[in-house]
Design an enzyme around this catalytic site. Structure first.
Site, PDB file in Angstrom:
ATOM      1  N   GLU A 159       0.824  -1.209   0.000  1.00  0.00           N
ATOM      2  CA  GLU A 159       0.000   0.000   0.000  1.00  0.00           C
ATOM      3  C   GLU A 159       0.859   1.260   0.000  1.00  0.00           C
ATOM      4  O   GLU A 159       0.589   2.228  -0.701  1.00  0.00           O
ATOM      5  CB  GLU A 159      -0.951   0.007   1.203  1.00  0.00           C
ATOM      6  CG  GLU A 159      -2.186  -0.859   1.027  1.00  0.00           C
ATOM      7  CD  GLU A 159      -1.902  -2.341   1.199  1.00  0.00           C
ATOM      8  OE1 GLU A 159      -0.780  -2.713   1.583  1.00  0.00           O
ATOM      9  OE2 GLU A 159      -2.825  -3.147   0.934  1.00  0.00           O
ATOM     10  N   HIS A 167     -10.626  -6.436   8.509  1.00  0.00           N
ATOM     11  CA  HIS A 167     -11.154  -5.979   7.218  1.00  0.00           C
ATOM     12  C   HIS A 167     -12.470  -5.222   7.361  1.00  0.00           C
ATOM     13  O   HIS A 167     -13.133  -4.957   6.375  1.00  0.00           O
ATOM     14  CB  HIS A 167     -11.429  -7.167   6.284  1.00  0.00           C
ATOM     15  CG  HIS A 167     -10.263  -8.047   6.032  1.00  0.00           C
ATOM     16  ND1 HIS A 167      -9.748  -8.894   6.973  1.00  0.00           N
ATOM     17  CD2 HIS A 167      -9.496  -8.188   4.916  1.00  0.00           C
ATOM     18  CE1 HIS A 167      -8.722  -9.546   6.456  1.00  0.00           C
ATOM     19  NE2 HIS A 167      -8.541  -9.138   5.212  1.00  0.00           N
TER      20      HIS A 167
END
Lengths: 415, 330
Positions: free
Chosen positions: B62, B131
């Site tokens: 990321e 998540h």
């Protein structure tokens, strides 16, 4: 610097006119000085100042009519250092948390955040209410900011309401019962019409009283022969202005009797009753221009008859002419409603919340009365008591009325 | 009839492909956006249309690919970077907070970062505690970026083009429970300026303020409350930074009561910020304490019943609103 605002002389007052300023810019004033005469629906009332200092600005001219809460003058406090050292004692703290008042000593010397005061939505009747709070140290009801804002905009004294319909008994908008509340324009029209305003204020107060206070009513016919005989002896050689009237004797008897019956003298707030040590006898005075005003005779239980008579005479005449002091307009702990001169035999009254009792005094009248198996002519008066059943029971109410009766049979003890 | 409606997912895809057709500087990159079609299938099919140069699969890094997006934006491109979930975006926090948000300031207005970062957020798909979180408020805290939360198909369809026109970095949060929502094909008028909060339902007794995935639950709660005779206003924030405070104040000044529904954790939540703003600015209009329904202060659990229990649900919103109105909870 302290901002003086148009004071409220009662729940039904929305506007006031400065008829006369007794001070000008730069004048030194002391606590208790009368700085202005204010014309209200209730007549002319003297406005006192509650601090020592000097007048720095007059914001309103003579003849101007302004809403309650609008700033009318700026006062430079004598001891500004005091103010600067205590910035945390703001208006909000004082008014919302009476528990802290023990340490605040003299709230009237508390500095006032100019910006807060200038915002007239806040505590428009600060001076008089702080005094009440200070004197009685009673709990105030919870109120939402919006309800408080509306109540004060409309000149309704929400401190007289004991409980609202919101969570935890908080007073919310719906409890400030003005129709068409959602329309700001209509509200301001309503405010501008003083007679309508007064009607609404009375309506709100009595409706709340009847909704919340479980009244019970007692009445006793009291023979006044002894009182009248004693008075005619006492008054025989006195000029009319010095004479004592029988009403004063009745008021005195009620005030004295109440000292033995604390459950009838004080305030019911937040689910509990707080008796008052002193009897501040609210005298409901009928105004010639219409409407009613309740003026408190402070510490009435301590006054002798002559002193009490002088107070009543002076107060009634000032109430009708104008010139009642703010301190006299503040919360009475119990009220008297005297319909005597209106020619009904009795009156059953509605308690003025948060008080818990009200006396009704009918006209004095001659009736055939049985004493020792013979019919005699007696002058009697019907004294009624409406009391709050949450605080007292009929039995003690009856004892209270009988105590009053007893005192009126020996009026000399009231001297 | 079916062809007349559009899902949230299709709306996003339409918006991306429209932007790429209209402006060759626009490209999409992120984990699995190409061959796999995006972990929530938003970009399915785009690789075929636009090719691997404009639909770029990135390594699982990321910090790396968000940093590359920042560089591309500085260099004149208009990148759309997809991050799988807000949880994963924490690996790119340094790039987003220290670089994207600050460069205009640090460079004395010489460098802007016209970057759009899309990411999924929220619970409801049983994806457990790594998540499922709602960290929108972390980004809404940071000056220098704008934060959008499209809650309707129309906003999903039209907010992206507004975001791409903005000269500064923008984060778009897509709640995972919204992708399958569908609505009639929206017209652009249904999506006014992205900075604007919208009153989704008019009412007079209480304002329910919410955003993103909580909007539909809040609207359901509103219709439950309407059955009990309560007139409810629902305000959708849409833009979490900067907040359209005027719309919020206007609503609260009308209804006098406010309940904020926010899937973030209560402590330090966006809901807390909104309550504070309202207390500061609408104090004299309030008829009840500003209140919140937020997620429980736990990592979002995996089992469905616990996941539901941890996040705001319709019944909880109804109950909190009734309490503010001092009405009996049935």
């Amino acid at each position: 610097m302290k901002t003086l605002t148009m004071p409220s002389f009662g729940a039904d007052m929305a506007m006031g006119t400065i008829v006369k300023w007794n001070v000008k810019q730069g004048d030194l004033v002391s606590k208790g000085d009368i700085i202005a005469s204010i014309e209200t629906m209730k007549g002319l009332i003297d406005m006192e100042v509650f601090d020592d200092g000097s007048i720095s600005t007059l914001l309103v001219s003579e003849g101007d009519e302004v809403e309650v809460g609008v700033p009318i003058a700026e006062l430079q406090l004598k001891n500004e250092n005091y103010s600067n050292n205590k910035p945390e004692l703001k208006l909000e703290n004082v008014s919302l948390d009476s528990g802290e008042l023990d340490t605040s000593i003299d709230v009237n010397k508390t500095p006032v955040d100019d910006q807060i005061l200038a915002d007239k939505r806040i505590l428009v009747t600060k001076d008089s209410q702080d005094q009440n709070v200070n004197r009685q140290n009673t709990q105030q009801p919870k109120i939402s900011p919006a309800a408080r804002s509306r109540a004060e905009r409309l000149g309704i004294d929400w401190r007289l309401l004991s409980k609202g319909s919101g969570p935890d008994g908080a007073i919310v908008l719906d409890d400030i019962n003005i129709p068409d509340e959602k329309s700001a324009e209509q509200v301001s029209d309503t405010v501008k019409d003083p007679s309508n305003m007064m009607r609404q204020a009375i309506s709100a107060t009595v409706s709340r009283s009847k909704r919340e206070i479980p009244h019970y009513y007692l009445q006793l016919d009291i023979v006044l022969n002894n009182t009248i005989n004693w008075l005619s002896d006492h008054n025989a050689n006195l000029p009319p202005s010095k004479r004592i009237l029988s009403n004063a004797v009745i008021y005195s008897a009620i005030a004295r009797a109440l000292t033995s019956f604390p459950a009838f003298n004080g305030f019911y707030r937040d689910g509990h009753f707080q008796p008052s040590e002193s009897v501040h006898l609210g005298n409901a005075i009928n105004l010639r221009q219409g409407g009613l005003m309740v003026a408190a005779i402070h510490d009435a239980q301590r006054l002798g008859l002559i002193e009490l008579m002088e107070k009543i005479t002076d107060q009634v005449s000032r109430a009708r002419k104008g010139g009642l002091r703010m301190s006299e307009m503040q919360d009475a702990t119990v009220t008297l409603s005297n319909m005597g001169d209106r020619g009904t035999d009795s009156i059953q009254s509605i308690i003025f919340p948060p008080q818990v009792a009200i006396f009704g005094i009918g006209r004095q009248r001659e009736v055939p009365w049985v004493i020792d198996n013979t019919v005699n002519i007696a002058t009697i008066v019907s004294v009624s008591l409406a009391a709050d059943h949450r605080v007292s029971d009929g039995h003690s109410g009856a004892r209270l009325l009988n105590k009053i009766n007893k005192l009126l049979q020996t009026p000399e003890v009231l001297m | 009839m079916k062809s007349q409606s559009l899902t949230y997912r299709e709306a996003l895809k339409t918006a991306i492909s429209e932007a790429m057709r209209n402006d060759e500087r626009v490209f999409l990159m992120g984990e699995d956006v190409g061959n796999y079609g995006g972990c929530y299938a938003v970009s399915k099919g785009l690789l075929d249309e636009f090719g691997a140069e404009r639909i770029i699969d990135t390594p699982l890094s990321e910090s790396g690919f968000v940093g590359a997006g920042i560089g591309a934006a500085i260099g004149g491109m208009r990148p759309i970077v997809e991050v799988m979930t807000v949880n994963f975006s924490l690996l790119a926090l340094d790039q987003i907070v220290n670089n994207a948000a600050t460069l205009r300031h640090m460079s004395g207005n010489q460098i802007g970062v016209p970057l759009v970062i899309r990411m999924a957020t929220g619970a409801g798909k049983q994806l457990a505690a790594q998540h499922s979180h709602s960290l929108e408020n972390w980004y809404a805290h940071v000056p220098g970026i704008k934060v959008l939360a499209p809650a309707t198909v129309a906003d999903a369809r039209f907010m992206l083009s507004m975001a791409l026109k903005d000269p500064d970095p923008i984060i778009i949060f897509e709640h995972v429970m919204l992708y399958n929502e569908s609505a009639a094909i929206p017209q652009p008028e249904k999506c006014p300026d992205m900075h604007q909060a919208l009153v989704r339902k008019d009412g007079t007794d209480i304002s329910l303020i919410t955003y993103g995935g909580s909007l539909s639950k809040t609207l359901q709660a509103a219709s439950e409350l309407e059955k009990q005779g309560i007139s409810v206003e629902v305000v959708d924030l849409r833009c979490l930074r900067p907040l359209d405070t005027l719309t919020l104040y206007k609503s609260v000044e009308k209804t006098h009561r406010v309940l904020v529904v926010d899937e973030g954790w209560r402590t330090g939540s966006l809901a807390g910020e909104i309550c504070a703003l309202i207390a500061e600015n609408c104090f004299w209009s309030l008829d009840a304490p500003p209140s919140r329904v937020c997620s429980k202060e736990v990592p979002i659990p995996y089992p469905q019943h616990l996941e539901r229990a941890a996040t705001p649900q319709v019944a909880e919103v109804v109950e909190a609103a009734l309490k503010l109105l001092n009405r009996n909870v049935t």
